[in-house]
Scaffold this motif. Structure first.
Motif, PDB file in Angstrom:
ATOM      1  N   ASN A   1      -9.800  57.371  22.818  1.00 53.66           N
ATOM      2  CA  ASN A   1     -10.708  56.419  22.195  1.00 53.66           C
ATOM      3  C   ASN A   1     -10.230  56.385  20.447  1.00 53.66           C
ATOM      4  N   SER A   2      -9.817  57.642  19.985  1.00 55.35           N
ATOM      5  CA  SER A   2      -9.503  57.742  18.775  1.00 55.35           C
ATOM      6  C   SER A   2      -8.298  57.135  18.291  1.00 55.35           C
ATOM      7  N   ARG A   3      -7.180  56.890  19.495  1.00 53.47           N
ATOM      8  CA  ARG A   3      -6.060  56.038  19.235  1.00 53.47           C
ATOM      9  C   ARG A   3      -6.471  54.713  19.370  1.00 53.47           C
ATOM     10  N   PHE A   4      -7.430  54.467  20.142  1.00 52.26           N
ATOM     11  CA  PHE A   4      -7.897  53.053  20.106  1.00 52.26           C
ATOM     12  C   PHE A   4      -8.421  52.471  18.947  1.00 52.26           C
ATOM     13  N   ILE A   5      -9.360  53.322  18.289  1.00 55.59           N
ATOM     14  CA  ILE A   5      -9.897  53.075  17.197  1.00 55.59           C
ATOM     15  C   ILE A   5      -8.795  52.793  15.901  1.00 55.59           C
TER      16      ILE A   5
ATOM     17  N   PHE B   1     -17.860  59.836  34.098  1.00 52.89           N
ATOM     18  CA  PHE B   1     -18.345  59.322  32.623  1.00 52.89           C
ATOM     19  C   PHE B   1     -19.304  58.139  32.744  1.00 52.89           C
ATOM     20  N   VAL B   2     -20.364  58.371  32.602  1.00 57.05           N
ATOM     21  CA  VAL B   2     -21.304  57.369  32.400  1.00 57.05           C
ATOM     22  C   VAL B   2     -21.398  56.617  31.076  1.00 57.05           C
ATOM     23  N   LEU B   3     -21.117  55.390  30.727  1.00 60.22           N
ATOM     24  CA  LEU B   3     -20.748  54.472  29.826  1.00 60.22           C
ATOM     25  C   LEU B   3     -21.565  53.671  29.340  1.00 60.22           C
ATOM     26  N   GLY B   4     -22.590  54.016  28.775  1.00 60.56           N
ATOM     27  CA  GLY B   4     -23.502  52.612  28.092  1.00 60.56           C
ATOM     28  C   GLY B   4     -22.920  52.127  26.667  1.00 60.56           C
ATOM     29  N   HIS B   5     -23.655  51.005  26.335  1.00 60.03           N
ATOM     30  CA  HIS B   5     -22.879  50.403  25.064  1.00 60.03           C
ATOM     31  C   HIS B   5     -23.965  49.673  24.196  1.00 60.03           C
TER      32      HIS B   5
ATOM     33  N   SER C   1     -19.387  51.974  34.301  1.00 59.00           N
ATOM     34  CA  SER C   1     -19.502  51.291  33.154  1.00 59.00           C
ATOM     35  C   SER C   1     -20.507  49.835  33.340  1.00 59.00           C
ATOM     36  N   CYS C   2     -20.935  49.287  32.068  1.00 61.35           N
ATOM     37  CA  CYS C   2     -21.585  47.947  32.441  1.00 61.35           C
ATOM     38  C   CYS C   2     -20.549  46.877  32.601  1.00 61.35           C
ATOM     39  N   ILE C   3     -20.916  45.750  33.058  1.00 66.05           N
ATOM     40  CA  ILE C   3     -19.959  44.612  33.321  1.00 66.05           C
ATOM     41  C   ILE C   3     -19.614  43.805  31.943  1.00 66.05           C
ATOM     42  N   ASP C   4     -20.013  44.279  30.849  1.00 62.47           N
ATOM     43  CA  ASP C   4     -19.817  43.553  29.598  1.00 62.47           C
ATOM     44  C   ASP C   4     -18.293  43.408  29.431  1.00 62.47           C
ATOM     45  N   SER C   5     -18.024  41.994  28.940  1.00 66.89           N
ATOM     46  CA  SER C   5     -16.523  41.716  28.790  1.00 66.89           C
ATOM     47  C   SER C   5     -16.014  42.435  27.290  1.00 66.89           C
ATOM     48  N   ARG C   6     -16.857  42.870  26.607  1.00 72.06           N
ATOM     49  CA  ARG C   6     -16.577  43.612  25.297  1.00 72.06           C
ATOM     50  C   ARG C   6     -16.371  45.226  25.401  1.00 72.06           C
ATOM     51  N   VAL C   7     -16.549  45.595  26.725  1.00 72.89           N
ATOM     52  CA  VAL C   7     -16.234  47.013  26.887  1.00 72.89           C
ATOM     53  C   VAL C   7     -15.126  47.220  28.115  1.00 72.89           C
ATOM     54  N   PRO C   8     -13.757  46.878  27.637  1.00 77.72           N
ATOM     55  CA  PRO C   8     -12.702  47.071  28.559  1.00 77.72           C
ATOM     56  C   PRO C   8     -12.469  48.341  28.798  1.00 77.72           C
ATOM     57  N   VAL C   9     -12.822  49.073  29.935  1.00 80.51           N
ATOM     58  CA  VAL C   9     -12.955  50.606  29.899  1.00 80.51           C
ATOM     59  C   VAL C   9     -11.442  51.391  29.754  1.00 80.51           C
ATOM     60  N   GLU C  10     -10.426  50.787  30.658  1.00 80.79           N
ATOM     61  CA  GLU C  10      -9.222  51.360  30.280  1.00 80.79           C
ATOM     62  C   GLU C  10      -8.743  51.442  28.857  1.00 80.79           C
ATOM     63  N   LEU C  11      -9.061  50.088  28.286  1.00 84.23           N
ATOM     64  CA  LEU C  11      -8.209  49.983  27.160  1.00 84.23           C
ATOM     65  C   LEU C  11      -9.105  50.992  25.971  1.00 84.23           C
ATOM     66  N   ILE C  12     -10.394  50.957  25.933  1.00 82.53           N
ATOM     67  CA  ILE C  12     -11.126  51.838  25.056  1.00 82.53           C
ATOM     68  C   ILE C  12     -10.787  53.462  24.810  1.00 82.53           C
TER      69      ILE C  12
ATOM     70  N   SER D   1     -19.442  47.327  17.715  1.00 78.77           N
ATOM     71  CA  SER D   1     -18.986  47.065  16.236  1.00 78.77           C
ATOM     72  C   SER D   1     -17.825  47.954  15.688  1.00 78.77           C
ATOM     73  N   SER D   2     -17.563  49.144  16.297  1.00 80.67           N
ATOM     74  CA  SER D   2     -16.282  50.113  15.840  1.00 80.67           C
ATOM     75  C   SER D   2     -15.367  50.396  16.661  1.00 80.67           C
ATOM     76  N   GLY D   3     -15.758  50.028  18.060  1.00 80.40           N
ATOM     77  CA  GLY D   3     -14.811  50.650  19.196  1.00 80.40           C
ATOM     78  C   GLY D   3     -15.030  52.246  19.221  1.00 80.40           C
ATOM     79  N   LYS D   4     -15.722  52.884  18.885  1.00 78.66           N
ATOM     80  CA  LYS D   4     -15.930  54.369  18.887  1.00 78.66           C
ATOM     81  C   LYS D   4     -16.984  54.607  20.146  1.00 78.66           C
ATOM     82  N   VAL D   5     -16.685  55.530  20.935  1.00 83.31           N
ATOM     83  CA  VAL D   5     -17.568  56.014  22.142  1.00 83.31           C
ATOM     84  C   VAL D   5     -18.191  57.302  21.526  1.00 83.31           C
ATOM     85  N   ALA D   6     -19.471  57.270  21.464  1.00 84.44           N
ATOM     86  CA  ALA D   6     -19.992  58.445  20.929  1.00 84.44           C
ATOM     87  C   ALA D   6     -20.638  59.211  22.126  1.00 84.44           C
ATOM     88  N   MET D   7     -20.370  60.560  22.316  1.00 83.51           N
ATOM     89  CA  MET D   7     -20.798  61.255  23.301  1.00 83.51           C
ATOM     90  C   MET D   7     -22.276  61.650  23.028  1.00 83.51           C
TER      91      MET D   7
END
Length: 211
Positions: free
Chosen positions: A29-33, A111-115, A61-72, A204-210
């Motif tokens: 995720n750090s590399r993605f940011i 990993f349960v990922l909200g957004h 994950s949610c189905i949201d198109s702005r959350v491409p799991v593998e990419l982030i 807004s930032s691309g960051k995943v906050a644990m």
């Protein structure tokens, strides 16, 4: 930029610990940011995974198109199982998928990922009723109710603090229910074979906050 041309093998997967996989996700995720993700040799990975897969983790994950799991998380072909449903909650089918991922296929992390700005959460906060969406949103109501006792002001989607609290509560309650409803996964976690964690992706930032 780092380069990926080798898929995760059984040997590699066996040597991984849940913490190593989590660290891999955090670094990815750090590399993605920073926009320094791996360059990927897709053809090589397709060839190497044709006869099997040994993913490191499963992400809900949610189905949201702005959350491409593998990419982030800077993951690629053969790295992760991904289960997606609006509002990233568990149900019988997703629990079965998680049990398969971990108990059968050897994954080390759930990993349960909200957004941020989740439409399903906002709809649940507003008690939207529409077709099959109504019963889907019922799964998020425990998180909404919890937020009502924690946040002052309006208890609907116009209150950003209320929405954000519900997003976090939904991830935490989903993790609790995974442990409650799956004795298999609960035992695996107790034995240190897997880790069940959660986080919130910030659109807004691309960051995943644990969490």
């Amino acid at each position: 930029m780092p380069h990926r041309n080798k898929a995760v093998t059984k040997d590699v997967q066996d040597k991984l610990t849940p913490l190593m996989v989590l660290q891999d996700f955090i670094e990815g995720n750090s590399r993605f940011i920073r926009d320094e993700v791996h360059t990927i040799d897709h053809k090589a990975l397709i060839t190497q995974t044709t006869d099997g897969q040994h993913p490191k983790a499963i992400v809900l994950s949610c189905i949201d198109s702005r959350v491409p799991v593998e990419l982030i998380f800077d993951q690629t072909i053969g790295d992760v199982f991904v289960a997606r449903v609006a509002g990233n909650f568990e149900n019988v089918d997703i629990l079965g998928s998680m049990e398969y991922s971990c108990k059968v296929a050897g994954s080390k992390l759930i990993f349960v990922l909200g957004h941020e700005s989740c439409g399903a959460i906002k709809a649940a906060c507003d008690h939207v009723e529409l077709g099959n969406i109504t019963s889907m949103l019922d799964n998020i109501q425990p998180a909404v109710k919890k937020s009502e006792s924690q946040v002052k002001g309006k208890h609907n989607s116009s209150n950003t603090e209320f929405v954000n609290q519900t997003i976090e509560n939904n991830v935490r309650l989903t993790i609790e229910r995974i442990r409650e409803k799956s004795p298999i996964l609960k035992e695996m976690e107790a034995n240190g074979e897997i880790k069940i964690v959660g986080g919130v992706y910030h659109i807004s930032s691309g960051k995943v906050a644990m969490l």
